[in-house]
Enzyme design. Structure first.
Site, PDB file in Angstrom:
ATOM      1  N   ASP A 237      -2.632  10.156   3.361  1.00 33.56           N
ATOM      2  CA  ASP A 237      -4.153   9.824   3.750  1.00 33.56           C
ATOM      3  C   ASP A 237      -4.705  10.969   4.512  1.00 33.56           C
ATOM      4  OD1 ASP A 237      -6.485   8.664   3.907  1.00 33.56           O
ATOM      5  OD2 ASP A 237      -5.811   7.116   5.333  1.00 33.56           O
TER       6      ASP A 237
ATOM      7  N   ASP B 259       1.480   6.373   5.623  1.00 33.26           N
ATOM      8  CA  ASP B 259       0.570   5.541   5.150  1.00 33.26           C
ATOM      9  C   ASP B 259       1.098   4.800   3.782  1.00 33.26           C
ATOM     10  OD1 ASP B 259      -1.858   4.194   5.540  1.00 33.26           O
ATOM     11  OD2 ASP B 259      -3.044   5.653   4.471  1.00 33.26           O
TER      12      ASP B 259
ATOM     13  N   LYS C 221       0.916  -1.102   0.066  1.00 37.43           N
ATOM     14  CA  LYS C 221       0.040   0.172  -0.008  1.00 37.43           C
ATOM     15  C   LYS C 221       0.742   1.202   0.136  1.00 37.43           C
ATOM     16  CE  LYS C 221      -3.276   2.573   2.885  1.00 37.43           C
ATOM     17  NZ  LYS C 221      -4.057   2.794   4.025  1.00 37.43           N
TER      18      LYS C 221
ATOM     19  N   ARG D 197      -7.881  -0.681   0.833  1.00 36.32           N
ATOM     20  CA  ARG D 197      -8.263  -1.570   0.144  1.00 36.32           C
ATOM     21  C   ARG D 197      -8.722  -1.214  -1.330  1.00 36.32           C
ATOM     22  NH1 ARG D 197     -12.714  -1.910   4.929  1.00 36.32           N
ATOM     23  NH2 ARG D 197     -10.872  -0.786   5.704  1.00 36.32           N
TER      24      ARG D 197
ATOM     25  N   GLU E 201      -9.752   3.852   2.273  1.00 35.10           N
ATOM     26  CA  GLU E 201      -8.846   3.687   0.741  1.00 35.10           C
ATOM     27  C   GLU E 201      -7.816   2.909   0.320  1.00 35.10           C
ATOM     28  OE1 GLU E 201      -7.697   5.332   3.308  1.00 35.10           O
ATOM     29  OE2 GLU E 201      -5.652   5.051   2.721  1.00 35.10           O
TER      30      GLU E 201
ATOM     31  N   LYS F  77     -10.302  13.089   8.002  1.00 31.58           N
ATOM     32  CA  LYS F  77      -9.598  12.606   9.345  1.00 31.58           C
ATOM     33  C   LYS F  77      -9.727  13.648  10.170  1.00 31.58           C
ATOM     34  CE  LYS F  77      -6.618   8.693   7.967  1.00 31.58           C
ATOM     35  NZ  LYS F  77      -7.355   7.430   8.831  1.00 31.58           N
TER      36      LYS F  77
ATOM     37  N   ASP G 232     -12.169   7.203   3.607  1.00 29.51           N
ATOM     38  CA  ASP G 232     -11.127   6.918   4.619  1.00 29.51           C
ATOM     39  C   ASP G 232     -10.815   5.678   4.361  1.00 29.51           C
ATOM     40  OD1 ASP G 232      -8.865   7.616   6.112  1.00 29.51           O
ATOM     41  OD2 ASP G 232     -10.124   7.699   7.940  1.00 29.51           O
TER      42      ASP G 232
HETATM   43  N1  BES Z   1      -4.232   4.555   6.846  1.00 31.44           N
HETATM   44  C1  BES Z   1      -5.637   4.316   7.622  1.00 31.44           C
HETATM   45  C2  BES Z   1      -5.469   3.083   8.839  1.00 31.44           C
HETATM   46  C3  BES Z   1      -4.617   3.522   9.632  1.00 31.44           C
HETATM   47  C4  BES Z   1      -5.040   4.424  10.910  1.00 31.44           C
HETATM   48  C5  BES Z   1      -3.214   3.050  10.222  1.00 31.44           C
HETATM   49  C6  BES Z   1      -4.381   4.861  11.984  1.00 31.44           C
HETATM   50  C7  BES Z   1      -2.518   3.290  11.351  1.00 31.44           C
HETATM   51  C8  BES Z   1      -3.117   4.330  12.114  1.00 31.44           C
HETATM   52  C9  BES Z   1      -6.705   3.704   6.789  1.00 31.44           C
HETATM   53  O1  BES Z   1      -6.756   4.214   5.556  1.00 31.44           O
HETATM   54  C10 BES Z   1      -7.997   4.290   7.352  1.00 31.44           C
HETATM   55  O2  BES Z   1      -8.197   5.388   7.387  1.00 31.44           O
HETATM   56  N2  BES Z   1      -8.710   3.100   7.689  1.00 31.44           N
HETATM   57  C11 BES Z   1      -9.972   3.399   8.535  1.00 31.44           C
HETATM   58  C12 BES Z   1     -10.864   2.266   7.834  1.00 31.44           C
HETATM   59  C13 BES Z   1     -12.374   2.679   8.419  1.00 31.44           C
HETATM   60  C14 BES Z   1     -12.859   4.123   7.776  1.00 31.44           C
HETATM   61  C15 BES Z   1     -13.206   1.504   8.063  1.00 31.44           C
HETATM   62  C16 BES Z   1      -9.730   3.522  10.021  1.00 31.44           C
HETATM   63  O3  BES Z   1      -8.999   2.410  10.452  1.00 31.44           O
HETATM   64  O4  BES Z   1     -10.186   4.041  10.755  1.00 31.44           O
HETATM   65 ZN    ZN Z   2      -4.940   4.813   4.771  1.00 32.38          ZN
HETATM   66 MN    MN Z   3      -7.667   6.004   5.283  1.00 36.75          MN
END
Ligand code: BES
Ligand code: ZN
Ligand code: MN
Length: 498
Positions: free
Chosen positions: A272, A290, A267, A353, A351, A279, A349
């Site tokens: 992000d 990220d 990834k 996947r 994104e 966020k 968010d």
């Molecule tokens: N890059 C983030 C995941 C992340 C968050 C990694 C904090 C490390 C620390 C990912 O793209 C994301 O935002 N995931 C969301 C998914 C949710 C919207 C289903 C998350 O984990 O909040």
């Molecule tokens: Zn992310």
């Molecule tokens: Mn995200």
């Protein structure tokens, strides 16, 4: 860096620093006992006076010890004798390295490799030594102006061995460790660079540069125009709000003729913001990390190609920026992936996947022996496993076990998590083939299930590295994980382990 092995005693080698250890309750390690004898009891004296302790990770540095040829002796605490394992070994080496990091040490001889550690495999003890020293001495100073503190000018790492018969194994461990340090340092650099420098284009140029002068390695970049032609509507939906152009980076290393390759997919979200599902502000700077999945697979490629390993390895990196904007994808938008499946983007968010699914579909053309994606995919994974182990999910029990076992040997840990029903059912959408989020509960697993819908028939595993890829707080910075774990998988598959 140069490496050597030696069967000579700790007191007899004229190096800049020799590392020896003492256990709790005053028990001397093998190197420390020799130094003690050569100096007529100096070590025991220092233990009695409380200046040297067996407490794990405590370190004292002595200079010009009488009867000892080395100019420095780093005496490090090894903890309880019976508990000294590879993890403690690495802690002790790290502490000793830290204690001399500001000196002008050019040669180190590590005598802790003589201690009984697990099954005391000279290969892994050498590798852990080299990896730990490399990790501890890593500095990220590229972005600082002015005079930079010079790094320790280390040139030689020596490994004490009990018998000459262990020399070739230890040297092999050092060589592998050296390549893994190279890969981890590259992964850390890419992670630590800010998003205004480490853009998708920067990642692509870095991958190109790795291939120049390496005849077994080629890098190719798929542009947005080509992505459109390929039907990568999911990947493109993530980059829609960004000005920076997305890149799909393909690196192919050929070390084993016509064998099927192992494919690593990383990834590469260079920043992000969350997109329209923006966020919250605090800590958002950390979303420059990220792209650590991408950094780790590129770093692993650097390690494997440096070793000229007899294996075929392909790296695929979807690199994008996730930004809000007038052209950005909205919650509720429905996009069509390269596989033909449609996705309702309920949260912009989620994104990672969305870019990985098209990269995984693209990777089918390589007919992978195994395909492993690596991603800072979910905050839920940090809740589940913290910062110690990454999550390992797979549609194949053997592949999952292979990866977890490799992580154990490499001291770069993972832990199995499940996939399948009923988690998979959480991705149901009223309007499209699936939603991109799975609702409340099991967020790391539903993210894995999402990817699982694009890897049918493939021998596939998914690593969620959200908790392990970087450190927060005072020691904020990329860790270079899981380069060691991935390299171990590949070293084993290439039959390169002793
Ligand atoms: N890059 C983030 C995941 C992340 C968050 C990694 C904090 C490390 C620390 C990912 O793209 C994301 O935002 N995931 C969301 C998914 C949710 C919207 C289903 C998350 O984990 O909040
Ligand atoms: Zn992310
Ligand atoms: Mn995200």
């Amino acid at each position: 860096m140069k490496y050597f092995t030696t069967t000579s005693k700790a007191s007899r080698r004229a190096v800049d620093c020799v590392i020896v250890g003492v256990y709790e309750r005053g028990r001397l390690g093998i190197g420390a006992a020799d130094i003690d004898a050569a100096s007529k009891g100096e070590i025991r004296q220092l233990i009695r006076s409380g200046d040297v302790s067996g407490q794990l990770g405590r370190c004292s540095v002595l200079t010009r010890v009488s009867g000892v040829k080395a100019s420095r002796v780093a005496i490090v605490g090894l903890g309880k004798p019976g508990a000294f394992d590879a993890t403690h070994f690495k802690k002790a080496v790290a502490a000793a390295t830290g204690a001399i990091a500001n000196t002008r040490t050019q040669q180190i001889l590590n005598c802790l490799t003589l201690e009984p550690v697990g099954d005391s495999n000279p290969y892994y003890l050498a590798r852990h030594t080299v990896e730990t020293i490399g990790d501890r001495l890593y500095r990220f100073t590229q972005m600082k102006s002015g005079r930079k503190k010079p790094a320790m000018p280390l040139k030689n790492i020596g490994l004490a061995i009990a018998k000459q018969g262990d020399a070739s194994k230890a040297m092999r461990g050092a060589t592998h460790g050296d390549a893994i340090v190279t890969g981890m340092s590259l992964a850390k650099d890419l992670g630590n660079l800010p998003a205004n420098i480490c853009t998708p284009g920067y990642l692509a140029r870095t991958a190109k540069k790795l291939a120049t002068g390496n005849s077994r390695l080629t890098t190719r970049i798929v542009t947005e125009t080509e992505m459109k032609r390929l039907g990568m509507g999911s990947l493109l939906s993530v980059t829609a709000g960004a000005v920076e152009a997305a890149k799909l980076i393909i690196m192919q290393y050929k070390g084993a003729g016509s064998d099927k390759p192992v494919v690593l997919v990383g990834k590469g979200v260079t920043f992000d913001t969350g997109g329209i599902s923006l966020k919250p502000g605090p800590g958002m700077d950390e979303m420059k990390f990220d792209m650590c999945g991408a950094a780790s697979v590129i770093g692993t490629m650097a390690a494997i190609s440096k070793l000229k390993l007899a294996i075929n390895l392909t790296v695929v990196v979807p690199a994008v920026e996730n930004m809000p904007g007038g052209q950005a994808t909205r919650p509720g938008d429905i996009v069509k992936s390269m596989s033909g499946q449609t996705i309702e983007v309920l949260n912009t968010d989620a994104e990672g996947r969305l870019i990985l699914c098209d990269a995984l579909t693209y990777a089918r053309r390589f007919k992978p022996a195994a395909i492993i994606d690596v991603a800072t995919l979910t905050g839920a994974c940090v809740v589940a496993l913290g910062n110690h182990r990454c999550a390992v999910m797979s549609n194949n029990d053997d592949l999952r076990a292979e990866i977890v076992a490799a992580g154990d040997r490499a001291e770069d840990l993972g832990w199995p998590m499940p996939l399948g029903e009923p988690y998979n059912a959480q991705l149901k959408s009223n309007f499209a083939d699936m939603a991109n989020i799975g609702g409340s509960g099991g967020g790391s697993i539903t993210a894995g299930c999402f990817l699982g819908r694009f890897t049918n028939g493939l021998n596939w595993a998914h690593l969620d590295i959200a908790g392990v890829a970087w450190k927060t707080g005072a020691k904020k910075g990329a860790t270079g994980r899981p380069v060691a774990m991935l390299s171990e998988v590949l070293l084993a598959r290439a039959n390169a382990l002793p």
